[in-house]
Enzyme design. Sequence first.
Site, PDB file in Angstrom:
ATOM      1  N   TYR A 150       5.757  -8.520  31.077  1.00 22.74           N
ATOM      2  CA  TYR A 150       5.198  -8.902  32.373  1.00 22.74           C
ATOM      3  C   TYR A 150       3.708  -8.587  32.328  1.00 22.74           C
ATOM      4  O   TYR A 150       3.326  -7.423  32.153  1.00 22.74           O
ATOM      5  CB  TYR A 150       5.852  -8.113  33.505  1.00 22.74           C
ATOM      6  CG  TYR A 150       7.308  -8.436  33.752  1.00 22.74           C
ATOM      7  CD1 TYR A 150       7.675  -9.362  34.734  1.00 22.74           C
ATOM      8  CD2 TYR A 150       8.317  -7.808  33.027  1.00 22.74           C
ATOM      9  CE1 TYR A 150       9.009  -9.645  34.972  1.00 22.74           C
ATOM     10  CE2 TYR A 150       9.654  -8.095  33.253  1.00 22.74           C
ATOM     11  CZ  TYR A 150       9.997  -9.017  34.236  1.00 22.74           C
ATOM     12  OH  TYR A 150      11.324  -9.301  34.470  1.00 22.74           O
ATOM     13  N   LYS A 186      16.064 -10.933  40.217  1.00 25.87           N
ATOM     14  CA  LYS A 186      17.100 -10.447  41.127  1.00 25.87           C
ATOM     15  C   LYS A 186      17.989 -11.540  41.715  1.00 25.87           C
ATOM     16  O   LYS A 186      19.040 -11.239  42.291  1.00 25.87           O
ATOM     17  CB  LYS A 186      16.456  -9.661  42.279  1.00 25.87           C
ATOM     18  CG  LYS A 186      15.802  -8.368  41.840  1.00 25.87           C
ATOM     19  CD  LYS A 186      16.806  -7.453  41.182  1.00 25.87           C
ATOM     20  CE  LYS A 186      16.170  -6.225  40.568  1.00 25.87           C
ATOM     21  NZ  LYS A 186      17.083  -5.508  39.688  1.00 25.87           N
ATOM     22  N   HIS A 189      18.883  -5.357  26.317  1.00 25.08           N
ATOM     23  CA  HIS A 189      17.514  -4.845  26.315  1.00 25.08           C
ATOM     24  C   HIS A 189      17.481  -3.456  26.930  1.00 25.08           C
ATOM     25  O   HIS A 189      17.952  -3.244  28.045  1.00 25.08           O
ATOM     26  CB  HIS A 189      16.586  -5.779  27.095  1.00 25.08           C
ATOM     27  CG  HIS A 189      16.153  -6.976  26.320  1.00 25.08           C
ATOM     28  ND1 HIS A 189      15.094  -7.768  26.702  1.00 25.08           N
ATOM     29  CD2 HIS A 189      16.638  -7.527  25.171  1.00 25.08           C
ATOM     30  CE1 HIS A 189      14.937  -8.754  25.829  1.00 25.08           C
ATOM     31  NE2 HIS A 189      15.874  -8.624  24.896  1.00 25.08           N
ATOM     32  N   TYR A 212      15.058  -2.075  38.594  1.00 28.67           N
ATOM     33  CA  TYR A 212      15.106  -3.186  37.643  1.00 28.67           C
ATOM     34  C   TYR A 212      16.513  -3.352  37.070  1.00 28.67           C
ATOM     35  O   TYR A 212      17.019  -4.480  36.952  1.00 28.67           O
ATOM     36  CB  TYR A 212      14.102  -2.956  36.514  1.00 28.67           C
ATOM     37  CG  TYR A 212      13.866  -4.176  35.655  1.00 28.67           C
ATOM     38  CD1 TYR A 212      12.860  -5.094  35.985  1.00 28.67           C
ATOM     39  CD2 TYR A 212      14.627  -4.424  34.512  1.00 28.67           C
ATOM     40  CE1 TYR A 212      12.637  -6.216  35.208  1.00 28.67           C
ATOM     41  CE2 TYR A 212      14.403  -5.555  33.734  1.00 28.67           C
ATOM     42  CZ  TYR A 212      13.406  -6.445  34.088  1.00 28.67           C
ATOM     43  OH  TYR A 212      13.198  -7.573  33.317  1.00 28.67           O
ATOM     44  N   PRO A 218      11.128 -14.712  41.647  1.00 29.10           N
ATOM     45  CA  PRO A 218      11.770 -14.443  40.357  1.00 29.10           C
ATOM     46  C   PRO A 218      11.253 -13.202  39.643  1.00 29.10           C
ATOM     47  O   PRO A 218      11.842 -12.793  38.636  1.00 29.10           O
ATOM     48  CB  PRO A 218      11.478 -15.708  39.544  1.00 29.10           C
ATOM     49  CG  PRO A 218      10.250 -16.290  40.179  1.00 29.10           C
ATOM     50  CD  PRO A 218      10.330 -15.953  41.628  1.00 29.10           C
TER      51      PRO A 218
END
Length: 390
Positions: free
Chosen positions: A200, A296, A72, A383, A292
């Site tokens: 998200y 990580k 991704h 990220y 979550p």
Amino acid sequence: MRTQVAIIGAGPSGLLLGALLHKAGIDHVIIERQSPDYVLSRIRAGVLEQVTMDLLDAAGVGARMHREGLPHDGFDLCFDGRRHRIDLHALTGRKVMVYGQTEVTRDLMDARTAAGLGTVYNASDVQLHDFNGTQPRVTFTAKGEAHEVHADFIVGCDGFHGVARASVPTDAMQTFEKVYPFGWLGVLADVPPVHEELIYASDERGFALCSMRSKSRVRYYVQCSLEDKVEQWSDDAFWDELKRRLPAEDAARMVTGPSIEKSIAPLRSFVAEPMRFGRLFLAGDAAHIVPPTGAKGLNLAASDVGLLSHALTDYYRGNAVGIDTYSERALSRIWKAERFSWWFTSLMHRFPDTGAFGRRMQSAELDYLVKSEAAMTAMAENYVGLPLNV
């Protein structure tokens, strides 16, 4: 039994450490209190950082990940009914890989079997002894017989509720914890993902996440009350609630289906310091937990293992600097990941005391974030994962 390193726990962190030590020619044994099927049944994270991918490659178990995983380049933030893409590759030059923790564990198990390396499963009454001295031991019972392992070092990769951290005297450790006032209701289903990348979502009704494990299996979540029970949520109720937290076009496009697995996970931030006690080291969830949000947990465990495998390899080559600085270096990376997970969780969720002002602050920060390249770059860097710096 005599070995160089005794590893407690055969989850992904323990198995990865075993694989890396095997590559370095370091003798070890892995002791696990559960069965292999139980270990594989755990439904966990599915987004891998570059550091984790590199470590899996170094361990010789990355082939199926590269063949079947989904690279991704970015992900979407959704608020005010619109999606905004965070282009990870354009901002950092790096990507993440969507590949489930269950598959990582399976690959590590298969490689261990192929290498002829045994793992002690279903071990009961596991106890750690004398790790503050020079001759640490692990005792346990397996198949009705008592066993004792003498090792140079013990590594606790046995999770938050494991015996390793519990064996440390409380006055030798400092812990930091934040328990969040909500949970995630997660559903696993064999349907095509609603979008090619993760979404998200922050909504008046609460947080939602649209993730996937493959092109035909999804893992979706909605923020829920800690008082909720899985039995209260039918599949239809879950899909209806998820759709209400997404833009109308995504809700209309979503394919629904029966759940394969459904569970509620509480959210917690936790760190134990230090991560070394004489000849006992802690790694992964035994030492830290993150919410979550941002995926990580597994990646932090892998980075611990990467640092520790290098440190132990150096030790057996005559250089003890790595094991002496392991805790400090690991915690430096851990606290940065804790900060990111706490910030991302605080930004995207509805808290009981958020209120109208707090909600406007969340909206303002989200709006600033997607309009500022500097802010998006900072988010993208965290990220995709910070460097390991071994």
